[in-house]
Design a protein around this motif. Structure first.
Motif, mmCIF file in Angstrom:
data_model
loop_
_atom_site.group_PDB
_atom_site.id
_atom_site.type_symbol
_atom_site.label_atom_id
_atom_site.label_comp_id
_atom_site.label_asym_id
_atom_site.label_seq_id
_atom_site.Cartn_x
_atom_site.Cartn_y
_atom_site.Cartn_z
ATOM 1 N N TYR A 36 18.382 -10.625 -10.082
ATOM 2 C CA TYR A 36 17.709 -11.708 -9.352
ATOM 3 C C TYR A 36 18.712 -12.608 -8.637
ATOM 4 O O TYR A 36 18.496 -13.017 -7.508
ATOM 5 C CB TYR A 36 16.865 -12.524 -10.337
ATOM 6 N N HIS A 40 17.852 -12.706 -4.659
ATOM 7 C CA HIS A 40 17.021 -13.864 -4.315
ATOM 8 C C HIS A 40 17.584 -14.684 -3.151
ATOM 9 O O HIS A 40 16.830 -15.035 -2.237
ATOM 10 C CB HIS A 40 16.778 -14.753 -5.528
ATOM 11 N N ARG A 44 15.216 -15.331 0.143
ATOM 12 C CA ARG A 44 14.596 -16.601 -0.254
ATOM 13 C C ARG A 44 13.387 -16.950 0.608
ATOM 14 O O ARG A 44 12.380 -17.432 0.109
ATOM 15 C CB ARG A 44 15.629 -17.729 -0.190
ATOM 16 N N THR A 47 10.194 -15.008 -0.616
ATOM 17 C CA THR A 47 9.784 -15.066 -2.018
ATOM 18 C C THR A 47 9.117 -16.398 -2.330
ATOM 19 O O THR A 47 9.301 -17.380 -1.599
ATOM 20 C CB THR A 47 10.992 -14.878 -2.954
#
Length: 172
Positions: A36, A40, A44, A47
């Motif tokens: 993650y 991520h 970003r 998500t």
């Protein structure tokens, strides 16, 4: 139905055995890119809102420990003299001392407060996830039978009840 006839593909009568893998071997780098913390920041904007909270060794020890002992919901201390001495005794004082010792969050107050403030920052409802897995196998223990958490204790209950999280802590 000429269209269906065009979809038929001839297959060899005897499959040839594979002499090499059709894909490259998995490396440590490949595995770490699934973490993650790696993907991520790259995605970003695609998500849901998320906040990363680094976990201390004391908190990880708490997650690995047997049993489920949750911190008290509030850290306010009650005045023992509030009952005007009617029910005060030495036994009551010892009981309140043992309650303070049973609070597992004394070893990681910064994480407890960070989780509490993050829940408030994200609107009062969050879904916990560690670096590799989410505790989706422990939803049975949550009141709403989901991963939605409104308090830090909801998060601790899911994390400590999940086999996925235990696997992550021990293997990842």
């Amino acid at each position: 139905m000429p269209a269906a006839a065009a979809d038929i593909v001839s297959r060899p009568t005897s499959p040839e055995p594979l002499t090499r893998l059709p894909f490259p071997p998995v490396t440590t780098s490949h595995i770490l890119h699934c973490s993650y913390h790696f993907w991520h920041p790259l995605y970003r904007s695609l998500t849901p809102k998320a906040r990363l909270i680094p976990l201390s060794p004391n908190f990880l020890t708490y997650l690995r420990s047997d049993g489920i002992v949750l911190p008290p919901e509030s850290h306010t201390t009650l005045d023992n003299d509030a009952d005007s001495g009617i029910f005060s005794s030495a036994e009551d004082d010892e009981a309140s001392d043992s309650d303070a010792e049973d609070d597992p969050s004394h070893g990681w107050p910064e994480i407890h407060s960070a989780i509490r403030s993050t829940i408030a920052e994200l609107g009062g409802s969050v879904v916990p996830k560690l670096n590799w897995s989410a505790p989706k196998d422990a939803t049975w223990i949550n009141a709403g039978n989901s991963m939605e958490c409104r308090t830090p204790n909801d998060i601790y209950l899911l994390l400590k009840s999940s086999d996925f999280i235990t696997h992550d802590l021990e293997q990842a």
